[in-house]
Design an enzyme around this catalytic site. Sequence first.
Site, short mmCIF file in Angstrom:
data_model
loop_
_atom_site.label_atom_id
_atom_site.label_comp_id
_atom_site.label_asym_id
_atom_site.label_seq_id
_atom_site.Cartn_x
_atom_site.Cartn_y
_atom_site.Cartn_z
N ILE A 85 0.90 -1.21 -0.10
CA ILE A 85 -0.27 -0.08 -0.15
C ILE A 85 1.09 1.30 0.11
O ILE A 85 1.88 1.48 0.64
CB ILE A 85 -1.06 -0.02 1.27
CG1 ILE A 85 -1.62 -1.37 1.28
CG2 ILE A 85 -1.64 1.07 1.27
CD1 ILE A 85 -2.34 -1.79 2.71
N CYS A 86 0.67 2.15 -0.96
CA CYS A 86 1.17 3.39 -0.79
C CYS A 86 0.44 4.58 -0.16
O CYS A 86 -0.65 4.96 -0.50
CB CYS A 86 1.39 4.07 -2.48
SG CYS A 86 2.33 5.63 -2.34
N LEU A 87 0.82 4.54 1.24
CA LEU A 87 0.24 5.67 2.05
C LEU A 87 1.29 6.35 2.76
O LEU A 87 1.94 5.38 3.39
CB LEU A 87 -0.88 4.92 2.80
CG LEU A 87 -1.63 5.42 3.67
CD1 LEU A 87 -2.61 6.39 2.92
CD2 LEU A 87 -2.67 4.54 4.48
#
EC number: 2.3.2.23
Length: 192
Positions: A85-87
């Site tokens: 996840i890109c967060l």
Amino acid sequence: MQRVSRLKRELQLLNKEPPPGVICWQNESNMDDLRAQIIGGSGSPYEGGIFNLEIIVPERYPFEPPKIRFLTPIYHPNIDSAGRICLDILKLPPKGAWRPALNISTVLTSIQLLMSEPNPDDPLMADISSEFKYNRAVFFSNAKKWTEKHALPAPQGSDKESQEKSGSSEGTSHKRKSAEIAEESKKPCREP
């Protein structure tokens, strides 16, 4: 010791007052290994889907963020084929925004929000990001098909099919349609 007591408090709170549409529990007897489920939000292409996540709590938690990935395949510009996840709150500063004051409940709520509101300007999947930006109807249709295929509960009496759709089966592949999603379109999450 601080880590263990904090994790216990967080798990108790998640059990007693879970965020809407989010469930989190300890996997087996290992407190560092958690599992979560996020229900896809209404009005999104993930509506009604049950998305399983793996949460690995690092030794230095809360000074390091938990490692979280989707176990259920999802068609999303900020989540890659391995479930990463890109967060920003999943990364330490200066590249990220993790702070020890944040907790697992906050992170899961942020992931749920990211599912409803993708960030196409900081993608892990460039082709899906382009689709989201320039052809929202196609993105919505593809994401909905993925949700139906991988995240919707199976009809009663089909345990194997249910496991496969929820991503809980050990043999479930987390790879996307490799013919359609070229390897070069996968790039690391851009730095802010």
